[in-house]
Design a protein around this motif. Sequence first.
Motif, mmCIF file in Angstrom:
data_model
loop_
_atom_site.group_PDB
_atom_site.id
_atom_site.type_symbol
_atom_site.label_atom_id
_atom_site.label_comp_id
_atom_site.label_asym_id
_atom_site.label_seq_id
_atom_site.Cartn_x
_atom_site.Cartn_y
_atom_site.Cartn_z
ATOM 1 N N ASP A 8 125.008 13.613 -49.929
ATOM 2 C CA ASP A 8 125.791 14.699 -49.331
ATOM 3 C C ASP A 8 124.884 15.656 -48.579
ATOM 4 O O ASP A 8 123.827 16.040 -49.062
ATOM 5 C CB ASP A 8 126.548 15.482 -50.405
ATOM 6 N N ARG A 9 125.325 16.046 -47.407
ATOM 7 C CA ARG A 9 124.570 17.026 -46.612
ATOM 8 C C ARG A 9 125.080 18.426 -46.913
ATOM 9 O O ARG A 9 126.266 18.634 -47.129
ATOM 10 C CB ARG A 9 124.710 16.711 -45.126
ATOM 11 N N VAL A 10 124.156 19.364 -46.902
ATOM 12 C CA VAL A 10 124.474 20.777 -47.091
ATOM 13 C C VAL A 10 123.811 21.549 -45.966
ATOM 14 O O VAL A 10 122.987 21.017 -45.220
ATOM 15 C CB VAL A 10 123.978 21.311 -48.458
ATOM 16 N N ARG A 11 124.169 22.817 -45.850
ATOM 17 C CA ARG A 11 123.575 23.674 -44.834
ATOM 18 C C ARG A 11 123.197 24.999 -45.487
ATOM 19 O O ARG A 11 123.997 25.596 -46.211
ATOM 20 C CB ARG A 11 124.559 23.915 -43.699
ATOM 21 N N ALA A 12 121.981 25.431 -45.238
ATOM 22 C CA ALA A 12 121.528 26.735 -45.702
ATOM 23 C C ALA A 12 121.444 27.654 -44.494
ATOM 24 O O ALA A 12 120.850 27.305 -43.477
ATOM 25 C CB ALA A 12 120.166 26.629 -46.362
ATOM 26 N N SER A 13 122.068 28.810 -44.612
ATOM 27 C CA SER A 13 121.977 29.851 -43.599
ATOM 28 C C SER A 13 121.127 30.954 -44.219
ATOM 29 O O SER A 13 121.509 31.551 -45.223
ATOM 30 C CB SER A 13 123.379 30.368 -43.249
ATOM 31 N N VAL A 14 119.956 31.188 -43.620
ATOM 32 C CA VAL A 14 118.974 32.070 -44.245
ATOM 33 C C VAL A 14 118.606 33.201 -43.291
ATOM 34 O O VAL A 14 118.395 32.985 -42.100
ATOM 35 C CB VAL A 14 117.690 31.294 -44.611
ATOM 36 N N GLN A 15 118.537 34.411 -43.837
ATOM 37 C CA GLN A 15 118.070 35.552 -43.062
ATOM 38 C C GLN A 15 116.814 36.081 -43.734
ATOM 39 O O GLN A 15 116.798 36.342 -44.944
ATOM 40 C CB GLN A 15 119.117 36.647 -42.982
ATOM 41 N N TYR A 16 115.758 36.205 -42.937
ATOM 42 C CA TYR A 16 114.477 36.727 -43.408
ATOM 43 C C TYR A 16 114.260 38.107 -42.802
ATOM 44 O O TYR A 16 114.464 38.311 -41.614
ATOM 45 C CB TYR A 16 113.324 35.821 -42.967
ATOM 46 N N ARG A 17 113.807 39.029 -43.647
ATOM 47 C CA ARG A 17 113.461 40.376 -43.190
ATOM 48 C C ARG A 17 112.033 40.675 -43.620
ATOM 49 O O ARG A 17 111.550 40.161 -44.609
ATOM 50 C CB ARG A 17 114.402 41.413 -43.782
ATOM 51 N N GLY A 18 111.411 41.529 -42.859
ATOM 52 C CA GLY A 18 110.027 41.914 -43.117
ATOM 53 C C GLY A 18 109.297 41.942 -41.792
ATOM 54 O O GLY A 18 109.886 42.245 -40.749
ATOM 55 N N GLU A 19 108.027 41.593 -41.828
ATOM 56 C CA GLU A 19 107.244 41.485 -40.596
ATOM 57 C C GLU A 19 107.358 40.033 -40.132
ATOM 58 O O GLU A 19 106.432 39.230 -40.279
ATOM 59 C CB GLU A 19 105.789 41.856 -40.863
ATOM 60 N N PRO A 46 118.368 40.325 -32.992
ATOM 61 C CA PRO A 46 118.165 41.660 -32.406
ATOM 62 C C PRO A 46 117.756 42.732 -33.427
ATOM 63 O O PRO A 46 117.097 43.701 -33.073
ATOM 64 C CB PRO A 46 119.521 41.999 -31.786
ATOM 65 N N ASP A 47 118.137 42.552 -34.702
ATOM 66 C CA ASP A 47 117.794 43.558 -35.724
ATOM 67 C C ASP A 47 116.384 43.357 -36.304
ATOM 68 O O ASP A 47 116.044 43.941 -37.319
ATOM 69 C CB ASP A 47 118.844 43.560 -36.833
ATOM 70 N N LEU A 48 115.571 42.515 -35.641
ATOM 71 C CA LEU A 48 114.187 42.213 -36.009
ATOM 72 C C LEU A 48 114.054 41.295 -37.222
ATOM 73 O O LEU A 48 112.953 41.097 -37.734
ATOM 74 C CB LEU A 48 113.352 43.483 -36.201
ATOM 75 N N SER A 49 115.164 40.712 -37.669
ATOM 76 C CA SER A 49 115.102 39.685 -38.705
ATOM 77 C C SER A 49 114.964 38.322 -38.016
ATOM 78 O O SER A 49 114.992 38.223 -36.790
ATOM 79 C CB SER A 49 116.364 39.721 -39.575
ATOM 80 N N VAL A 50 114.794 37.294 -38.813
ATOM 81 C CA VAL A 50 114.794 35.920 -38.322
ATOM 82 C C VAL A 50 115.892 35.174 -39.074
ATOM 83 O O VAL A 50 116.005 35.295 -40.297
ATOM 84 C CB VAL A 50 113.427 35.234 -38.543
ATOM 85 N N ARG A 51 116.702 34.423 -38.340
ATOM 86 C CA ARG A 51 117.757 33.596 -38.940
ATOM 87 C C ARG A 51 117.342 32.143 -38.816
ATOM 88 O O ARG A 51 116.845 31.708 -37.786
ATOM 89 C CB ARG A 51 119.111 33.807 -38.277
ATOM 90 N N LEU A 52 117.566 31.403 -39.904
ATOM 91 C CA LEU A 52 117.250 29.989 -39.953
ATOM 92 C C LEU A 52 118.466 29.259 -40.502
ATOM 93 O O LEU A 52 119.058 29.711 -41.475
ATOM 94 C CB LEU A 52 116.036 29.787 -40.863
ATOM 95 N N GLU A 53 118.850 28.180 -39.859
ATOM 96 C CA GLU A 53 119.930 27.319 -40.352
ATOM 97 C C GLU A 53 119.342 25.936 -40.510
ATOM 98 O O GLU A 53 118.780 25.370 -39.555
ATOM 99 C CB GLU A 53 121.099 27.295 -39.371
ATOM 100 N N ALA A 54 119.418 25.382 -41.707
ATOM 101 C CA ALA A 54 118.848 24.072 -42.000
ATOM 102 C C ALA A 54 119.885 23.198 -42.674
ATOM 103 O O ALA A 54 120.550 23.635 -43.617
ATOM 104 C CB ALA A 54 117.627 24.215 -42.893
ATOM 105 N N GLU A 55 120.006 21.981 -42.189
ATOM 106 C CA GLU A 55 121.008 21.050 -42.712
ATOM 107 C C GLU A 55 120.347 19.727 -43.070
ATOM 108 O O GLU A 55 119.485 19.232 -42.352
ATOM 109 C CB GLU A 55 122.090 20.838 -41.653
ATOM 110 N N GLY A 56 120.761 19.173 -44.196
ATOM 111 C CA GLY A 56 120.251 17.892 -44.660
ATOM 112 C C GLY A 56 120.657 17.689 -46.107
ATOM 113 O O GLY A 56 121.548 18.378 -46.616
ATOM 114 N N ARG A 57 120.006 16.757 -46.784
ATOM 115 C CA ARG A 57 120.271 16.593 -48.213
ATOM 116 C C ARG A 57 119.764 17.842 -48.925
ATOM 117 O O ARG A 57 118.734 18.401 -48.543
ATOM 118 C CB ARG A 57 119.571 15.360 -48.756
ATOM 119 N N ARG A 58 120.479 18.271 -49.935
ATOM 120 C CA ARG A 58 120.146 19.550 -50.581
ATOM 121 C C ARG A 58 118.689 19.603 -51.031
ATOM 122 O O ARG A 58 118.001 20.601 -50.794
ATOM 123 C CB ARG A 58 121.074 19.832 -51.749
#
Length: 97
Positions: A8-19, A46-58
């Motif tokens: 089964d494939r899943v997707r992680a939506s991740v927001q990173y904050r910091g430098e 735009p809010d200086l965070s980084v967004r990452l979306e990764a999909e695959g096997r968990r």
Amino acid sequence: MSNEQHSDRVRASVQYRGEVQGVGFRMTAVRQVAGAAIDGWVRNEPDLSVRLEAEGRRRDVEVFLGRVRGALAERIDDEQIHWVPAKGERGGFRIQY
């Protein structure tokens, strides 16, 4: 766990904050895929965070996110992971502009 659950494939939506912008975060994330079967993208927000979306096997996604965290731990102050349904995205992992 059954073989069906492993595939089964899943997707992680991740927001990173910091430098996390202007320090090679996105390119480092791309390098952490290291041949894993991960599809998705990483981009500056735009809010200086980084967004990452990764999909695959968990398990593959979890390992990938652990690599990102390990490589960039000194830059990350906060990491918010949301597990969402897979979109069926294909084409590898890339920087999105």
